[in-house]
Design an enzyme around this catalytic site. Structure first.
Site, PDB file in Angstrom:
ATOM      1  N   SER A 119      28.808  43.392  72.847  1.00 51.50           N
ATOM      2  CA  SER A 119      29.080  42.138  73.152  1.00 51.50           C
ATOM      3  C   SER A 119      28.393  40.861  72.545  1.00 51.50           C
ATOM      4  CB  SER A 119      28.675  41.998  74.821  1.00 51.50           C
ATOM      5  OG  SER A 119      29.161  40.899  75.581  1.00 51.50           O
ATOM      6  N   ASP A 130      39.079  45.143  79.114  1.00 53.71           N
ATOM      7  CA  ASP A 130      37.909  44.220  78.882  1.00 53.71           C
ATOM      8  C   ASP A 130      38.404  42.815  79.157  1.00 53.71           C
ATOM      9  OD1 ASP A 130      35.755  42.696  78.207  1.00 53.71           O
ATOM     10  OD2 ASP A 130      35.199  44.004  76.594  1.00 53.71           O
ATOM     11  N   HIS A 187      34.442  46.087  79.922  1.00 53.61           N
ATOM     12  CA  HIS A 187      33.047  45.767  79.248  1.00 53.61           C
ATOM     13  C   HIS A 187      31.899  46.689  79.278  1.00 53.61           C
ATOM     14  CE1 HIS A 187      31.878  42.482  76.601  1.00 53.61           C
ATOM     15  NE2 HIS A 187      30.744  42.409  77.132  1.00 53.61           N
TER      16      HIS A 187
END
Length: 411
Positions: free
Chosen positions: A183, A353, A387
């Site tokens: 991320s 995601d 995610h």
């Protein structure tokens, strides 16, 4: 009246991002298990790594702007202690937004990337950026000082990342370092690469859920927060530290979740996407450790990426301030097409995601692939992953981590 509306918006934003409360609600209402928060006073090394028989070393790294960062090291696994670290290639793991390095050892040694790499013959280093629980020291400031929180991911890319990478490089006798980011940990290495920084000490880079372009993200909650300038409102009210697990936020969420029309089970999915592969035990460890603070200014910067296409430095909101910081009226772009084409890259992203969504990620991939040497870039698409699955998924060792190890061995 206006102030009350601002405070209400503030609480709504906290709710939308309050991962620990959301996940705790999900577990308590779907299983008989209870996951009360139990922060480990001993820290990651003693509470988690050593408990599985792994060696764990702790270091402090001071950045050029004075932040004192915690850096952990797992030099080898319990079964290969006889192998000298001189024969091991270093790997630096850098976490995402509002978590810390604990995310790399959340599960068992067979499930966690930090342990898997150590068992696989690598010298594993785990970063913790400024503002997280173990990196809240500074040479002149304290977390109570607003100036302590005067940073965004620009500073993580300019100071935190170079400091820890250079430290690992020096400590391992000048060995180039493999890098793994998740991320926000992907954004900062991409930003550094656009300025051709760290190229000489990074051997390769693995990007889990790469985020750069965020203009088309699918999370309605994050889109709403960005479009009505909630982070800016929080800053105007005098808040500088963004704590996603504040007491007030938990109490408000608890009240909201008593309403039968509010589906708290899907609130986490509404923020990060519907995860496919999280289990209760790993999630409990995450809850007990707790998400981490960042700066409100950092949240403003992330909101700017959502509102406006492109990847830019922090926008101070007016030409005068931008001229003062950048000598130009608009914040400079990070030119992702300028990343050197010979740096080996491995990118993996998920179809579910909501943060590193497919359209934005494919835009990033087109930018990189168009310029990159074909032998030095690999892409792995996981249609069912969201995610959190990339760092907490029960099947990530087979689907994600094994290809990463193979990629490192090729480079």
């Amino acid at each position: 009246m206006a102030r009350n509306l601002y405070l209400l918006c503030f609480l709504i934003l906290f709710i939308s991002l309050n991962l620990r409360s959301v996940l705790s609600w999900r577990i308590q209402n779907s299983t008989d298990d209870q996951c009360p928060p139990q922060p480990h006073p001993l820290g990651m090394c003693k509470a988690r790594v050593a408990a599985y028989g792994y060696p764990c070393e702790e270091y402090q790294v001071t950045t050029e702007d004075g932040y004192i960062l915690s850096l952990k090291r797992i030099p080898h696994g319990p079964s290969n202690a006889d192998n000298s670290t001189e024969d091991r290639t270093p790997v630096l793991l850098f976490h995402g937004l509002m978590v810390d390095g604990f995310c790399w050892v959340l599960s068992t040694p067979k499930q966690s990337l930090g342990f898997i790499l150590a068992d696989g013959g690598f010298d594993v280093w785990i970063a913790n950026c400024r503002g997280t629980k173990s990196s809240r020291k500074h040479t002149t400031l304290t977390p109570e000082d607003p100036a302590f929180w005067d940073f965004t991911w620009d500073e993580l890319a300019a100071y935190d990342l170079p400091a820890v990478l250079q430290f690992v490089y020096n400590q391992t006798g000048g060995k180039k370092v493999h890098y793994v980011g998740h991320s926000l940990g992907t954004l900062i290495i991409l930003a550094a690469f656009t300025e051709h920084k760290l190229i000489d000490i990074v051997r390769s880079a693995v990007l889990l859920c790469p985020i750069a372009y965020l203009h088309r993200m699918r999370s309605r909650l994050i889109l709403l927060a960005a479009r009505i300038f909630l982070a800016e409102t929080i800053h105007m009210l005098g808040f500088h530290e963004f704590n996603p697990v504040g007491r007030v936020a938990q109490e408000v969420l608890g009240e909201v979740c008593t309403d039968p029309e509010v589906d708290c089970y899907d609130l986490f999915g509404a923020v990060a996407g519907p995860d496919c592969c999280l289990n209760t035990s790993t999630t409990c460890i995450f809850l007990q450790h707790g998400p981490q603070s960042t700066s409100v200014k950092n949240m403003i910067h992330m909101s700017q990426l959502v509102r406006k296409a492109g990847v830019r430095r922090y926008d101070y909101g007016n030409e005068k301030e931008n001229m003062k910081h950048y000598n130009q009226p608009e914040p400079p772009l990070y030119n992702l097409s300028s990343i050197p084409p010979h740096v080996p890259l491995f990118l993996t992203h998920g179809g579910q995601d909501f943060l590193g969504d497919v359209p934005d990620t494919r835009h990033l991939l087109r930018t990189l692939v168009r310029e990159h040497d074909s032998d030095d870039i690999e892409v792995l698409y996981m249609p069912d992953y969201a995610h959190g699955d990339f760092v907490m998924g029960y099947n990530a060792p087979q689907l994600i981590y094994k290809p990463i190890v193979e990629f490192f061995k090729r480079h």
